[in-house]
Design an enzyme around this catalytic site. Structure first.
Site, mmCIF file in Angstrom:
data_model
loop_
_atom_site.group_PDB
_atom_site.id
_atom_site.type_symbol
_atom_site.label_atom_id
_atom_site.label_comp_id
_atom_site.label_asym_id
_atom_site.label_seq_id
_atom_site.Cartn_x
_atom_site.Cartn_y
_atom_site.Cartn_z
ATOM 1 C CB CYS A 118 29.870 3.099 -36.804
ATOM 2 S SG CYS A 118 31.298 3.309 -37.956
ATOM 3 C CG HIS A 133 32.500 -0.887 -33.342
ATOM 4 N ND1 HIS A 133 31.372 -0.606 -33.608
ATOM 5 C CD2 HIS A 133 33.451 0.540 -33.618
ATOM 6 C CE1 HIS A 133 31.018 1.353 -34.547
ATOM 7 N NE2 HIS A 133 32.422 0.961 -35.018
ATOM 8 C CD GLU A 134 36.877 1.961 -32.484
ATOM 9 O OE1 GLU A 134 36.957 2.048 -33.772
ATOM 10 O OE2 GLU A 134 35.530 2.698 -32.327
ATOM 11 C CG HIS A 187 36.203 0.205 -37.903
ATOM 12 N ND1 HIS A 187 35.961 1.068 -38.588
ATOM 13 C CD2 HIS A 187 35.641 0.771 -36.736
ATOM 14 C CE1 HIS A 187 34.499 1.614 -38.498
ATOM 15 N NE2 HIS A 187 33.951 2.039 -36.799
HETATM 16 CO CO CO Z 1 33.235 2.397 -36.367
#
Ligand code: CO
Length: 174
Positions: free
Chosen positions: A94, A136-137, A140
């Site tokens: 990341c 993954h995003e 976030h």
């Molecule tokens: Co990331």
């Protein structure tokens, strides 16, 4: 009003990375400028995706480009994902956690519903790296990073690097 010129990559343990991002309500020029800036930050740091909090903005927006090029970067606003399929374990990093890599479990497939920069809704089905980027995003946007998903062993291995990142953060705060 967003000051896009001030946006830059945020690193662990910046608080915005641990917060739940707010829905985008204004599809205005500043949102378009933010998306453009996010693509630039992603390309500059050689990433394949970047979420709002990683540019210091707690809004539900991310950009993704499986080959890391700006040309192929696509913007997803207020995304909702529906992961499916097999669980696959793959190494993931990341941009907000430089030097930290770990085997992260993700679903093999992922459908997404989102809005574009004009607020128009669209949906997509992804597999492979794009399915992983979506998951993954979207993590976030809910304040979760790969540091939260490392196995116990990987967490121990990353301990020193995480400490270093915390020290760098404190130094820059002074
Ligand atoms: Co990331």
């Amino acid at each position: 009003m967003l000051d896009v010129a001030k946006c830059c990559i945020t690193r662990y343990p910046m608080p915005v990375l641990a917060e739940k991002a707010r829905p985008v309500e204004n599809f205005d020029d500043s949102l378009k400028a933010l998306a453009e800036k996010m693509k630039d930050i992603m390309v500059e740091h050689k990433g394949v995706g970047l979420a709002g909090p990683q540019a210091g903005v707690g809004l539900r927006i991310f950009v993704a480009s499986p080959d890391g090029t700006k040309k192929n970067a696509k913007v997803y606003v207020n995304p909702v994902i529906n992961p499916s399929g097999k669980i696959l374990t793959n190494e993931e990093g990341c941009l907000s956690l430089p030097g930290i890599y770990g085997n992260i479990r993700r679903y093999s497939n992922c459908s997404i519903k989102a809005q574009d920069l004009d607020g128009k809704e669209f949906s997509e089905d992804a597999d492979g790296i794009l399915a992983r980027i979506f998951q993954h995003e979207c993590d976030h946007l809910d304040g979760t990073t790969v540091a939260d998903k490392l196995s116990t062993v990987a967490k121990i291995a990353a301990r020193r690097k995480l400490k270093k990142l915390r020290e760098n953060y404190e130094k820059n705060e002074d």
